[in-house]
Design a protein around this motif. Sequence first.
Motif, PDB file in Angstrom:
ATOM      1  N   THR A 148       0.952  -1.141   0.086  1.00 57.05           N
ATOM      2  CA  THR A 148      -0.046  -0.012  -0.183  1.00 57.05           C
ATOM      3  C   THR A 148       0.753   1.071   0.088  1.00 57.05           C
ATOM      4  O   THR A 148       0.242   2.497  -0.233  1.00 57.05           O
ATOM      5  CB  THR A 148      -0.750  -0.186   1.136  1.00 57.05           C
ATOM      6  OG1 THR A 148      -0.218  -0.149   2.469  1.00 57.05           O
ATOM      7  CG2 THR A 148      -1.876  -1.173   1.146  1.00 57.05           C
ATOM      8  N   GLN A 206       1.875  -0.549  -5.145  1.00 56.91           N
ATOM      9  CA  GLN A 206       0.630  -0.807  -5.789  1.00 56.91           C
ATOM     10  C   GLN A 206       0.227  -1.302  -7.077  1.00 56.91           C
ATOM     11  O   GLN A 206      -0.758  -2.092  -7.211  1.00 56.91           O
ATOM     12  CB  GLN A 206      -0.264   0.506  -5.656  1.00 56.91           C
ATOM     13  CG  GLN A 206      -0.045   1.522  -4.362  1.00 56.91           C
ATOM     14  CD  GLN A 206       0.855   2.296  -4.074  1.00 56.91           C
ATOM     15  OE1 GLN A 206       1.827   2.140  -4.847  1.00 56.91           O
ATOM     16  NE2 GLN A 206       0.938   3.167  -3.383  1.00 56.91           N
ATOM     17  N   VAL A 227      -6.540  -2.647  -6.035  1.00 58.83           N
ATOM     18  CA  VAL A 227      -6.018  -1.539  -5.625  1.00 58.83           C
ATOM     19  C   VAL A 227      -6.864  -0.352  -5.326  1.00 58.83           C
ATOM     20  O   VAL A 227      -6.951   0.289  -4.391  1.00 58.83           O
ATOM     21  CB  VAL A 227      -4.879  -1.163  -6.515  1.00 58.83           C
ATOM     22  CG1 VAL A 227      -4.363   0.343  -6.092  1.00 58.83           C
ATOM     23  CG2 VAL A 227      -3.692  -1.927  -6.737  1.00 58.83           C
ATOM     24  N   LEU A 228      -8.064  -0.199  -6.243  1.00 63.07           N
ATOM     25  CA  LEU A 228      -8.912   0.672  -6.119  1.00 63.07           C
ATOM     26  C   LEU A 228      -9.809   0.568  -4.935  1.00 63.07           C
ATOM     27  O   LEU A 228     -10.365   1.556  -4.450  1.00 63.07           O
ATOM     28  CB  LEU A 228     -10.081   0.898  -7.593  1.00 63.07           C
ATOM     29  CG  LEU A 228      -9.169   1.411  -8.811  1.00 63.07           C
ATOM     30  CD1 LEU A 228      -9.954   1.168  -9.937  1.00 63.07           C
ATOM     31  CD2 LEU A 228      -8.883   2.921  -8.389  1.00 63.07           C
ATOM     32  N   ALA A 256      -7.889   1.331  -2.119  1.00 65.37           N
ATOM     33  CA  ALA A 256      -7.823   2.953  -1.853  1.00 65.37           C
ATOM     34  C   ALA A 256      -9.192   3.440  -1.398  1.00 65.37           C
ATOM     35  O   ALA A 256      -9.179   4.468  -0.493  1.00 65.37           O
ATOM     36  CB  ALA A 256      -7.418   3.614  -3.371  1.00 65.37           C
ATOM     37  N   LYS A 257     -10.490   3.072  -1.886  1.00 65.45           N
ATOM     38  CA  LYS A 257     -11.621   3.236  -1.396  1.00 65.45           C
ATOM     39  C   LYS A 257     -11.732   3.377  -0.091  1.00 65.45           C
ATOM     40  O   LYS A 257     -12.327   4.057   0.751  1.00 65.45           O
ATOM     41  CB  LYS A 257     -12.827   2.757  -2.256  1.00 65.45           C
ATOM     42  CG  LYS A 257     -12.885   3.146  -3.552  1.00 65.45           C
ATOM     43  CD  LYS A 257     -13.898   2.340  -4.428  1.00 65.45           C
ATOM     44  CE  LYS A 257     -14.055   2.714  -5.798  1.00 65.45           C
ATOM     45  NZ  LYS A 257     -15.177   1.995  -6.486  1.00 65.45           N
ATOM     46  N   ARG A 274      -9.690   3.273   2.227  1.00 67.92           N
ATOM     47  CA  ARG A 274      -8.783   4.127   2.965  1.00 67.92           C
ATOM     48  C   ARG A 274      -8.896   5.401   2.764  1.00 67.92           C
ATOM     49  O   ARG A 274      -8.113   6.481   3.355  1.00 67.92           O
ATOM     50  CB  ARG A 274      -7.388   3.761   2.764  1.00 67.92           C
ATOM     51  CG  ARG A 274      -6.857   2.187   2.942  1.00 67.92           C
ATOM     52  CD  ARG A 274      -5.337   2.154   3.209  1.00 67.92           C
ATOM     53  NE  ARG A 274      -4.887   2.635   4.170  1.00 67.92           N
ATOM     54  CZ  ARG A 274      -4.089   4.051   4.157  1.00 67.92           C
ATOM     55  NH1 ARG A 274      -4.232   4.542   3.058  1.00 67.92           N
ATOM     56  NH2 ARG A 274      -3.856   4.560   5.522  1.00 67.92           N
ATOM     57  N   VAL A 275      -9.897   6.013   2.009  1.00 67.52           N
ATOM     58  CA  VAL A 275     -10.033   7.226   1.641  1.00 67.52           C
ATOM     59  C   VAL A 275     -10.290   8.038   2.928  1.00 67.52           C
ATOM     60  O   VAL A 275      -9.525   9.327   3.108  1.00 67.52           O
ATOM     61  CB  VAL A 275     -11.404   7.471   0.949  1.00 67.52           C
ATOM     62  CG1 VAL A 275     -11.711   9.000   0.688  1.00 67.52           C
ATOM     63  CG2 VAL A 275     -11.114   6.975  -0.580  1.00 67.52           C
ATOM     64  N   SER A 298      -8.837   0.914   8.275  1.00 67.98           N
ATOM     65  CA  SER A 298      -9.604   0.419   7.221  1.00 67.98           C
ATOM     66  C   SER A 298     -10.006  -1.029   7.493  1.00 67.98           C
ATOM     67  O   SER A 298      -9.457  -1.631   8.024  1.00 67.98           O
ATOM     68  CB  SER A 298      -8.847   0.472   6.061  1.00 67.98           C
ATOM     69  OG  SER A 298      -7.757  -0.207   5.993  1.00 67.98           O
TER      70      SER A 298
END
Length: 509
Positions: free
Chosen positions: A330, A334, A342-343, A346-347, A349-350, A404
Amino acid sequence: MGFLDGIRASKSQSNNKSKPPNNHFVAKDIVFNVDYLEKRFSDCSDIVFRKIKSNHKTNKDTIVLVFTDGLVEGMSINDGIIKQINLYSQIYNSKKINIDLLQNLLLVNEINRSNNFDEIIENILSGNTALFLEGSDEALILNTRGWESRAVEESSVESVIRGSKDAFVENIRTNTALIRRKLKDPNLKVKDLKVGSRSNTSIAVVYIGDITNQQLLNYVVNKLEEIEIDGIFDSGYIEQLLEENTYSLFPQMQVTERPDKVCANLLEGRMAILVDGSPDALILPIGFIQLFQSPGDYYERLVFANFVRLIRFFGFIIATTFPAIYVAITTFHQEILPTDFVLDIAKSRVEVPFPPIIEVLLMEGTIELLREASDRLPIKIGQTIGIVGAIVIGDAAVRANIVSPTMVVVIAITVIGSYIFPHFSTSYTMRFIRIPMILMAATFGAFGIIITWTWLIYHLCSLNSFGFAYLSPFAPSNLVDMKDAAIRAPLFGLKTRPIPTPKGKKSRK
């Protein structure tokens, strides 16, 4: 006037007795002996002085028993000693009694003689009874040990699905008997030692005489005899005092509660150390591979046993490296994951304000707090705190955007992986390895993980357990011993003992 006071009064009127020059040895004057012990045991309300008249016409053959209340078996003293003396006194009232006659008269399974007060006091405090006879400069040491102890039951930390359910207890003689039941070999030796200048703790070194390396045996016995400490209360003291690499994260001795595991290792040429008052035996020397082996591996069929052992190795990788891999990916790498995955990460962990390294350390700290709290609380409450606390805190942390959801999953899998080892104490090593692994991953990414693993492998290669290579049979390589390493061969293929034993000796686990 008490019985002993009466003896003292009669002795003071007699001039034909003299005090011995050295008060560390038993005198023929029983008054002197009793006075000496009363001074040594002053303010010791649990030390009992039991008086007996072996001759009802005179006090010349007076007998005094000295024992520790709570450490002796009352039936042995009443029936085996006092009743026998009184019965003899009633039948042969005019016959003089002596120490040789008493040694044959008393119904006690073990009788020794001693004239040294230090030895006598040590035996009294160990649960034996000292018998003093007027006119004798020796005391009889009678085995009357009989304190309360826990019954033999199943191990709570090394349970197996198939196999014996007995485990060691706090009584050292019960533990040696459990080993004797499984190994009925006259070459099975039990060497007793006393360690601790004040506790005088009994320690037993158990080995098989014609298998164990004699140089190793002499080295271990000498190290035990050289220990200078006031008290030993658990095998953990001996482990720390004997190990050569004190600051290593990896144990150089294996801890077990299982007699069958001890017996299997004795047949491989190793030795075991038992400590009175501890239900854990120490096995030495050991190798890294033994941390993954369980007695159940040899009780189950080959395919199933090897599958479970490989799961343990996989759990070791998960427990030490999984959080570090998450941090490295992370933070730096990535691109090695699929784009969709990965997306998704990322979502998740926004809204988390912390970098992955802080997330991991927060979760690790919380898990350690929960683990320690559950260990210190009563069993029923501790289990509730551990399960409910982890669920509630994990859910609350995700909802509060502190960590997360992916991080919670990673930590949960890591914790599970650290608990699949045969003995709980091995999990401490895994937990401590994770921390530098995570820090190196956060600093250098995958290269940090590689650097940490390189250091671990170097350390394992340089480590030894009482002179024997810790990473054997991999380093140095030994193809014969690899039959019982990562996976084991069929039982009929395990025909030779490992390197720590004399070459050519055969064994089957």
